[in-house]
Design a protein around this motif. Structure first.
Motif, PDB file in Angstrom:
ATOM      1  N   VAL A 164      31.518  35.461  50.831  1.00  0.00           N
ATOM      2  CA  VAL A 164      32.893  34.972  50.809  1.00  0.00           C
ATOM      3  C   VAL A 164      33.719  36.137  50.278  1.00  0.00           C
ATOM      4  CG1 VAL A 164      34.512  33.320  49.808  1.00  0.00           C
ATOM      5  CG2 VAL A 164      32.142  32.617  50.285  1.00  0.00           C
ATOM      6  N   VAL A 165      34.712  36.557  51.038  1.00  0.00           N
ATOM      7  CA  VAL A 165      35.574  37.655  50.598  1.00  0.00           C
ATOM      8  C   VAL A 165      37.001  37.109  50.557  1.00  0.00           C
ATOM      9  CG1 VAL A 165      36.311  40.027  51.038  1.00  0.00           C
ATOM     10  CG2 VAL A 165      34.057  39.283  51.793  1.00  0.00           C
ATOM     11  N   ALA A 166      37.584  37.062  49.374  1.00  0.00           N
ATOM     12  CA  ALA A 166      38.929  36.498  49.231  1.00  0.00           C
ATOM     13  C   ALA A 166      39.561  37.038  47.956  1.00  0.00           C
ATOM     14  CB  ALA A 166      38.850  34.971  49.154  1.00  0.00           C
ATOM     15  N   PRO A 167      40.857  37.381  47.991  1.00  0.00           N
ATOM     16  CA  PRO A 167      41.462  37.979  46.797  1.00  0.00           C
ATOM     17  C   PRO A 167      41.377  37.083  45.563  1.00  0.00           C
ATOM     18  CG  PRO A 167      43.124  37.478  48.509  1.00  0.00           C
ATOM     19  CD  PRO A 167      41.780  37.257  49.116  1.00  0.00           C
ATOM     20  N   GLN A 168      41.317  35.756  45.772  1.00  0.00           N
ATOM     21  CA  GLN A 168      41.223  34.841  44.616  1.00  0.00           C
ATOM     22  C   GLN A 168      39.939  35.051  43.819  1.00  0.00           C
ATOM     23  OE1 GLN A 168      41.777  33.922  47.808  1.00  0.00           O
ATOM     24  NE2 GLN A 168      42.760  31.925  47.946  1.00  0.00           N
ATOM     25  N   LEU A 169      38.940  35.703  44.406  1.00  0.00           N
ATOM     26  CA  LEU A 169      37.669  35.866  43.689  1.00  0.00           C
ATOM     27  C   LEU A 169      37.720  36.985  42.649  1.00  0.00           C
ATOM     28  CD1 LEU A 169      34.979  35.317  46.479  1.00  0.00           C
ATOM     29  CD2 LEU A 169      35.830  33.704  44.800  1.00  0.00           C
ATOM     30  N   LEU A 170      38.779  37.773  42.659  1.00  0.00           N
ATOM     31  CA  LEU A 170      38.945  38.742  41.561  1.00  0.00           C
ATOM     32  C   LEU A 170      39.266  37.938  40.301  1.00  0.00           C
ATOM     33  CD1 LEU A 170      41.171  41.546  43.161  1.00  0.00           C
ATOM     34  CD2 LEU A 170      38.830  41.809  42.335  1.00  0.00           C
ATOM     35  N   PRO A 171      38.532  38.187  39.188  1.00  0.00           N
ATOM     36  CA  PRO A 171      38.790  37.382  37.986  1.00  0.00           C
ATOM     37  C   PRO A 171      40.102  37.771  37.309  1.00  0.00           C
ATOM     38  CG  PRO A 171      37.279  39.131  37.476  1.00  0.00           C
ATOM     39  CD  PRO A 171      37.521  39.224  38.963  1.00  0.00           C
ATOM     40  N   ASP A 172      40.501  36.977  36.322  1.00  0.00           N
ATOM     41  CA  ASP A 172      41.686  37.341  35.532  1.00  0.00           C
ATOM     42  C   ASP A 172      41.352  38.470  34.572  1.00  0.00           C
ATOM     43  OD1 ASP A 172      43.625  35.187  36.351  1.00  0.00           O
ATOM     44  OD2 ASP A 172      41.884  33.989  35.771  1.00  0.00           O
ATOM     45  N   VAL A 173      40.160  38.388  33.986  1.00  0.00           N
ATOM     46  CA  VAL A 173      39.760  39.397  32.997  1.00  0.00           C
ATOM     47  C   VAL A 173      38.290  39.750  33.224  1.00  0.00           C
ATOM     48  CG1 VAL A 173      39.490  39.891  30.519  1.00  0.00           C
ATOM     49  CG2 VAL A 173      41.359  38.406  31.285  1.00  0.00           C
ATOM     50  N   ALA A 174      37.958  41.046  33.120  1.00  0.00           N
ATOM     51  CA  ALA A 174      36.558  41.484  33.115  1.00  0.00           C
ATOM     52  C   ALA A 174      36.246  42.009  31.722  1.00  0.00           C
ATOM     53  CB  ALA A 174      36.336  42.569  34.166  1.00  0.00           C
ATOM     54  N   LEU A 175      35.199  41.467  31.098  1.00  0.00           N
ATOM     55  CA  LEU A 175      34.786  41.906  29.760  1.00  0.00           C
ATOM     56  C   LEU A 175      33.452  42.629  29.883  1.00  0.00           C
ATOM     57  CD1 LEU A 175      35.372  38.814  27.399  1.00  0.00           C
ATOM     58  CD2 LEU A 175      36.752  40.902  27.567  1.00  0.00           C
ATOM     59  N   LEU A 176      33.443  43.929  29.608  1.00  0.00           N
ATOM     60  CA  LEU A 176      32.199  44.693  29.738  1.00  0.00           C
ATOM     61  C   LEU A 176      31.701  45.117  28.363  1.00  0.00           C
ATOM     62  CD1 LEU A 176      34.145  45.440  32.375  1.00  0.00           C
ATOM     63  CD2 LEU A 176      32.092  46.688  33.005  1.00  0.00           C
ATOM     64  N   ASP A 177      30.580  44.538  27.972  1.00  0.00           N
ATOM     65  CA  ASP A 177      30.029  44.799  26.643  1.00  0.00           C
ATOM     66  C   ASP A 177      28.629  45.387  26.796  1.00  0.00           C
ATOM     67  OD1 ASP A 177      28.917  44.717  24.121  1.00  0.00           O
ATOM     68  OD2 ASP A 177      29.828  42.782  23.602  1.00  0.00           O
ATOM     69  N   PRO A 178      28.459  46.675  26.463  1.00  0.00           N
ATOM     70  CA  PRO A 178      27.141  47.298  26.667  1.00  0.00           C
ATOM     71  C   PRO A 178      26.039  46.629  25.849  1.00  0.00           C
ATOM     72  CG  PRO A 178      28.582  48.753  25.404  1.00  0.00           C
ATOM     73  CD  PRO A 178      29.432  47.621  25.894  1.00  0.00           C
ATOM     74  N   ASN A 179      26.402  45.928  24.757  1.00  0.00           N
ATOM     75  CA  ASN A 179      25.371  45.218  23.981  1.00  0.00           C
ATOM     76  C   ASN A 179      24.629  44.201  24.854  1.00  0.00           C
ATOM     77  OD1 ASN A 179      25.672  46.352  21.387  1.00  0.00           O
ATOM     78  ND2 ASN A 179      27.576  45.204  21.109  1.00  0.00           N
ATOM     79  N   LEU A 180      25.358  43.651  25.840  1.00  0.00           N
ATOM     80  CA  LEU A 180      24.749  42.631  26.703  1.00  0.00           C
ATOM     81  C   LEU A 180      23.714  43.225  27.650  1.00  0.00           C
ATOM     82  CD1 LEU A 180      27.809  40.425  27.812  1.00  0.00           C
ATOM     83  CD2 LEU A 180      26.229  40.063  25.915  1.00  0.00           C
ATOM     84  N   THR A 181      23.709  44.548  27.798  1.00  0.00           N
ATOM     85  CA  THR A 181      22.769  45.163  28.757  1.00  0.00           C
ATOM     86  C   THR A 181      21.556  45.802  28.054  1.00  0.00           C
ATOM     87  OG1 THR A 181      23.880  47.331  28.794  1.00  0.00           O
ATOM     88  CG2 THR A 181      24.683  45.683  30.344  1.00  0.00           C
ATOM     89  N   LEU A 182      21.529  45.774  26.719  1.00  0.00           N
ATOM     90  CA  LEU A 182      20.439  46.440  25.989  1.00  0.00           C
ATOM     91  C   LEU A 182      19.081  45.817  26.295  1.00  0.00           C
ATOM     92  CD1 LEU A 182      22.076  46.986  22.459  1.00  0.00           C
ATOM     93  CD2 LEU A 182      21.625  48.706  24.217  1.00  0.00           C
ATOM     94  N   SER A 183      19.086  44.503  26.604  1.00  0.00           N
ATOM     95  CA  SER A 183      17.803  43.803  26.815  1.00  0.00           C
ATOM     96  C   SER A 183      17.294  43.924  28.248  1.00  0.00           C
ATOM     97  CB  SER A 183      17.972  42.325  26.462  1.00  0.00           C
ATOM     98  OG  SER A 183      19.074  41.792  27.189  1.00  0.00           O
TER      99      SER A 183
END
Ligand code: NAD
Ligand code: FE2
Length: 386
Positions: A164-183
């Motif tokens: 599904v490709v639609a502009p509405q699928l872009l979120p309001d905010v993207a939160l990127l936290d490297p702590n979440l990728t340590l595991s």
């Protein structure tokens, strides 16, 4: 030179730093959120990654529900189950925390929870109508870049991967936290890291919608990803390298969201849909063969990318640089410990021709490839990869 002008869309607010996920409660205040649905997968829930934000949110809001049944390559039925939950609980905001599968599911839930449209009606480009619920996405892989793409990929009941490709699928905010990728275990780190690199490579060489913003982002993404993938594979707890990987996958995502991917992704889809190999592994298996195929047609195609990540080649011919880039991508996948042949990934030779036929249906992506791919070409590429 491209001189035709361009359109570029991305997410309004992006936060990328250690601890970013703990700002969730504050971010949600901006949407007058009272009833929240968190969309994630069972592995993430079990790992405890969402516990701290969930606790903080439970104190601040009227309701926090968690849907943690996301499966890799989201099956249609599972997406609809999540949409039902959002409706039943009358949630007003959606947060996706996880890899591409969780983020894509969260996007569709935000879109469909209050919409009369059916999922079946919105596969394709620009078919979704109306607004969605407020949506915040936090990736735990680096990655799909889904947090900044207007795309959600689903596996249909017929076993086909559809977007599904639609502009509405872009979120309001993207939160990127490297702590979440340590595991992230090394195998997932490698596969998702290669996926991000493929996004940058295919965006840079896209036949349609290639634009200077996507080009600049793709080059910088490739620099970050190629430099930091070996570092996070050597030491998964290297927070600075993890953050650089997230930044790289974010930039690659912004790039291909506006200059779409091509034949590597198109040929990877039937592998994922039929054999349930991880998306990044499918890309890694097809990458060297598709790059060599494209390079045959245009021997200088990858020279600008070689210039960005292989400075030692300075002084060599454009064709030699381009060939060296193809070789380098082959080396990177193997060095990252990913399988290099389809036969080693339990794909039988007898499946190749039906996969080639399925790949031809991914016209949405094939049309972006710099070289035309025929059914015979697709079969040859699978044979080479086998
Ligand atoms: N929307 C887009 O623009 C876009 C782009 C590329 C791919 N995709 C789609 O995204 C999906 C693939 O996403 P993915 O590669 O991120 O994988 P994924 O979301 O399917 O997750 C893969 C596995 O990694 C585990 N995992 C994720 N984060 C973890 C962490 N921090 N620690 C430990 N384990 C963790 C998950 O539990 C899961 O078992 C596919 O469906 C693909 O088609 C979407
Ligand atoms: Fe991808």
């Amino acid at each position: 030179m491209q001189n035709k002008g361009f359109t570029f869309e991305t997410v309004r607010r992006i936060e990328c730093h250690p601890g970013a996920i703990m700002n969730l409660a504050c971010v949600l205040q901006g949407f007058s959120c009272r009833r929240l649905l968190i969309v994630t997968d069972p592995g993430i829930e079990k790992s405890g990654l969402i516990e701290a934000p969930r606790k903080a949110l439970a104190e601040a809001l009227d309701l926090v529900v968690v849907f943690s049944k996301v499966q890799a390559d989201p099956p249609e039925q599972m997406v609809l189950e999540a949409v039902d939950l959002a409706r039943r609980e009358a949630v007003d905001t959606i947060v996706g925390i996880g890899g591409g599968s969780s983020l894509d599911t969260a996007k569709l839930v935000a879109l469909l929870a209050r919409s009369p449209q059916k999922l079946d009606d919105i596969y394709g480009i620009g078919l979704a109508k109306g607004p969605r619920l407020p949506l915040v996405l936090a990736p735990t892989t680096a990655g799909t870049g889904s947090e900044v793409t207007p795309i959600a990929i689903v596996t249909t009941r017929a076993g086909e991967k559809k977007g599904v490709v639609a502009p509405q699928l872009l979120p309001d905010v993207a939160l990127l936290d490297p702590n979440l990728t340590l595991s992230l275990p090394p195998g997932v780190t490698a596969a998702t890291g290669i996926d991000a690199m493929v996004h940058a490579i295919e965006a840079f060489t896209s036949k349609h919608l290639k634009n200077p913003m996507s080009d600049a982002l793709a080059i910088q993404a490739l620099r970050l990803l190629s430099e930091n993938l070996p570092k996070v594979l050597a030491d998964g707890s290297n927070l600075a390298a993890r953050q650089a990987m997230l930044q790289g996958s974010l930039m690659a995502g912004m790039s291909f969201a506006n200059s779409p991917t091509g034949a590597v992704h198109a040929l990877a889809y039937p592998l994922g849909a039929t054999f349930h190999l991880p998306h990044g592994v499918c890309n890694a298996l097809m990458l060297p063969h598709v790059l060599a195929f494209n390079n045959e047609d245009n021997p200088e195609l990858y020279a600008p990318l070689a210039e960005a990540i292989l400075p030692d080649l300075k002084g060599q011919s454009r064709a030699e640089m381009s060939r060296a880039f193809v070789r380098e991508m082959q080396r990177l996948g193997a060095e990252a410990g990913l399988p290099v042949r389809l036969r080693d990934s339990n794909v039988p030779e007898s499946a190749l021709s039906s996969m080639a036929a399925d790949a031809m249906k991914v016209e949405r992506l094939l049309r972006n490839n710099p070289r035309v791919v025929t059914l015979d070409d697709a079969l040859n590429l699978y044979r080479q990869a086998w």
